[in-house]
Design a protein around this motif. Structure first.
Motif, short mmCIF file in Angstrom:
data_model
loop_
_atom_site.label_atom_id
_atom_site.label_comp_id
_atom_site.label_asym_id
_atom_site.label_seq_id
_atom_site.Cartn_x
_atom_site.Cartn_y
_atom_site.Cartn_z
N ARG A 192 34.45 39.02 38.12
CA ARG A 192 34.59 37.58 37.81
C ARG A 192 33.39 36.81 38.34
O ARG A 192 32.84 35.96 37.67
CB ARG A 192 35.85 37.02 38.47
CG ARG A 192 37.03 37.02 37.56
CD ARG A 192 38.21 36.27 38.20
NE ARG A 192 39.42 36.97 37.85
CZ ARG A 192 40.14 37.73 38.67
NH1 ARG A 192 39.79 37.88 39.93
NH2 ARG A 192 41.21 38.35 38.23
N ARG A 193 33.00 37.12 39.59
CA ARG A 193 31.91 36.36 40.20
C ARG A 193 30.57 36.64 39.54
O ARG A 193 29.83 35.71 39.25
CB ARG A 193 31.85 36.64 41.71
CG ARG A 193 32.76 35.69 42.47
CD ARG A 193 32.65 35.89 43.95
NE ARG A 193 33.66 36.84 44.41
CZ ARG A 193 33.53 37.61 45.48
NH1 ARG A 193 32.42 37.59 46.18
NH2 ARG A 193 34.50 38.42 45.82
N TRP B 292 44.23 43.45 32.99
CA TRP B 292 43.13 42.50 33.00
C TRP B 292 42.01 43.04 32.11
O TRP B 292 41.49 44.12 32.38
CB TRP B 292 42.66 42.32 34.45
CG TRP B 292 41.70 41.20 34.65
CD1 TRP B 292 41.99 39.87 34.68
CD2 TRP B 292 40.30 41.31 34.90
NE1 TRP B 292 40.85 39.15 34.92
CE2 TRP B 292 39.79 40.00 35.06
CE3 TRP B 292 39.41 42.38 34.99
CZ2 TRP B 292 38.45 39.74 35.31
CZ3 TRP B 292 38.08 42.11 35.24
CH2 TRP B 292 37.60 40.80 35.39
N HIS C 180 41.50 45.69 42.10
CA HIS C 180 41.60 44.22 42.18
C HIS C 180 40.35 43.63 42.83
O HIS C 180 39.85 42.60 42.39
CB HIS C 180 42.86 43.82 42.94
CG HIS C 180 44.10 43.99 42.13
ND1 HIS C 180 45.03 44.95 42.39
CD2 HIS C 180 44.53 43.36 41.02
CE1 HIS C 180 45.99 44.89 41.49
NE2 HIS C 180 45.71 43.94 40.64
N GLU C 181 39.84 44.31 43.84
CA GLU C 181 38.59 43.84 44.46
C GLU C 181 37.45 43.88 43.46
O GLU C 181 36.63 42.97 43.38
CB GLU C 181 38.23 44.71 45.67
CG GLU C 181 39.00 44.35 46.91
CD GLU C 181 38.83 45.39 48.01
OE1 GLU C 181 37.76 46.03 48.10
OE2 GLU C 181 39.80 45.56 48.78
N PHE D 141 37.71 43.66 40.19
CA PHE D 141 37.90 42.58 39.20
C PHE D 141 37.36 41.26 39.74
O PHE D 141 36.74 40.49 39.02
CB PHE D 141 39.38 42.41 38.85
CG PHE D 141 39.99 43.59 38.12
CD1 PHE D 141 39.20 44.58 37.57
CD2 PHE D 141 41.38 43.69 37.99
CE1 PHE D 141 39.76 45.66 36.91
CE2 PHE D 141 41.95 44.77 37.32
CZ PHE D 141 41.14 45.76 36.79
N GLU D 142 37.60 41.00 41.03
CA GLU D 142 37.13 39.76 41.63
C GLU D 142 35.60 39.70 41.61
O GLU D 142 35.00 38.69 41.26
CB GLU D 142 37.68 39.66 43.06
CG GLU D 142 37.31 38.40 43.81
CD GLU D 142 37.55 37.11 43.02
OE1 GLU D 142 38.56 37.03 42.28
OE2 GLU D 142 36.70 36.19 43.12
N THR E 137 49.01 45.15 36.97
CA THR E 137 48.06 44.15 36.49
C THR E 137 47.40 44.66 35.22
O THR E 137 47.01 45.82 35.15
CB THR E 137 46.94 43.92 37.54
OG1 THR E 137 47.57 43.52 38.75
CG2 THR E 137 45.95 42.88 37.10
#
Ligand code: ATP
Ligand code: MG
Length: 331
Positions: A42-43, A24, A35-36, A38-39, A22
């Motif tokens: 985002r939030r 990003w 990945h967690e 990144f989420e 990935t």
């Protein structure tokens, strides 16, 4: 590098694995923890909540801060970053809040500070734990009332700035030691984000090796497409105290000293080749801090005292080296 040394590494040559990587906001990873993160990024980016990023040197804190800005509705506004550890208290106040002409010797004209320059955007305060207490009070005021007074000035200035802060320290512990204001900590740590060190992101060392090889191939006009098994194993076994920045520097070193299409063990830095500091048998075992101090002194002497170069060699940012030198009382 002699042909002889090169021939000694006869281990099998590994080529790029076919994992899905990935990418990003400039961050490359294969790790589920990232990945967690990144989420979460985002939030929080959709809100105006203050974010505190914690993570070791070189883990990508500034990249995360930048991602938050780009994903927020302030993306078209300015993004400014400042490392609070690299200024004297007087200069930091002027850097953040600006000053008026005549505020102190040498203030020959008015100067706008970062809060004004970041108006409508995001200000990234790196190494926030290093902010001296009097400036913490001023910072709290900007966060609460959105106003500040430039150094030597009388008129409050109104700004709308989102703060993203970072530190490698525990702010809670700094509060306990009375070096950091509790009210400011609660204000800036609404959402804490933790950036894991490289050694606890399985798969990332290999993914980043190939990512940096691509970048360096481009920059150096070379075509590296393999790593010897021995060199790869050495890199996978290393614990990367300087994290992604250190990994990048090791590969840059390998590009500078090596040749051909394969990275061999002899192209890696002495530390990776297992030629780290040697101890006498009867010597007191060195603590991690002793080792760090020694590494810093060695790098500074090899770089003839040039801090920028020494920081490069250690895989640290200049500001981190500066801070560590202060911690070890090396002037
Ligand atoms: N996941 C990643 N993928 C690719 N490059 C990365 C990644 N993380 C960090 N980098 C690169 O590593 C270097 C260090 O990153 P960055 O400056 O964001 O770290 P930092 O945590 O702010 O470090 P410091 O505490 O020393 O200021 C930069 O050159 C950055 O581009
Ligand atoms: Mg940084």
């Amino acid at each position: 590098m002699s042909a002889n040394q090169r021939e000694r590494d006869t281990s099998e040559v590994r080529s790029r694995p076919h994992h899905t990587v990935t990418r990003w906001h400039e961050m490359v990873t294969v790790s589920p923890v990232m990945h967690e993160l990144f989420e979460l990024v985002r939030r929080v980016s959709r809100t105006t909540a203050s974010v505190l990023i914690r993570g070791e040197s070189g883990t990508g804190k500034e990249l995360v801060a930048h991602a938050i800005h780009q994903l927020s509705d302030r993306a078209s506004g300015p993004f400014r970053a400042v490392n609070c550890a690299t200024f004297t208290p007087e200069l930091l106040a002027s850097e953040l809040f600006g000053h008026v002409r005549g505020a102190f010797t040498g203030a020959v004209r008015d100067r706008r500070g970062l809060f004004e320059l970041a108006d409508g955007g995001t200000l990234f305060l790196d190494e926030i734990a290093e902010i001296p207490l009097p400036i913490q009070a001023q910072l709290l005021r900007v966060l609460q009332e959105k106003t500040f007074v430039p150094v030597g000035g009388t008129e409050p200035v109104h700004v709308d700035v989102r703060i993203v802060a970072a530190t490698h320290k525990s702010l809670r512990r700094e509060v306990e030691r009375r070096r950091f204001r509790a009210d400011l900590m609660y204000r800036i740590r609404v959402v804490p984000l933790f950036l894991p060190p490289l050694r606890s992101r399985p798969g990332d060392v290999e993914a980043l090796i190939w990512h940096f090889i691509d970048e360096l191939n481009e920059a150096y006009g070379r075509r590296v497409d393999g790593i010897s098994d021995q060199a790869l194993k050495a890199m996978l076994a290393h614990d990367w105290p300087g994290n992604v920045r250190e990994l990048h520097n090791v590969l840059e070193y390998a590009f500078a000293v090596g040749q051909g299409g394969t990275i061999h063990i002899c192209d890696l830095t002495p530390e990776l080749r297992g030629e780290g500091p040697v101890q006498g048998l009867d010597a007191r075992p060195m603590t991690a801090l002793d080792l760090e101090r020694k590494r810093i002194l060695d790098a500074l002497s090899q770089a003839n005292g040039r801090k920028g170069q020494a920081a490069e060699m250690l895989g640290l940012s200049r500001s981190t080296l500066w801070r560590k030198m202060r911690e070890h009382q090396l002037s």
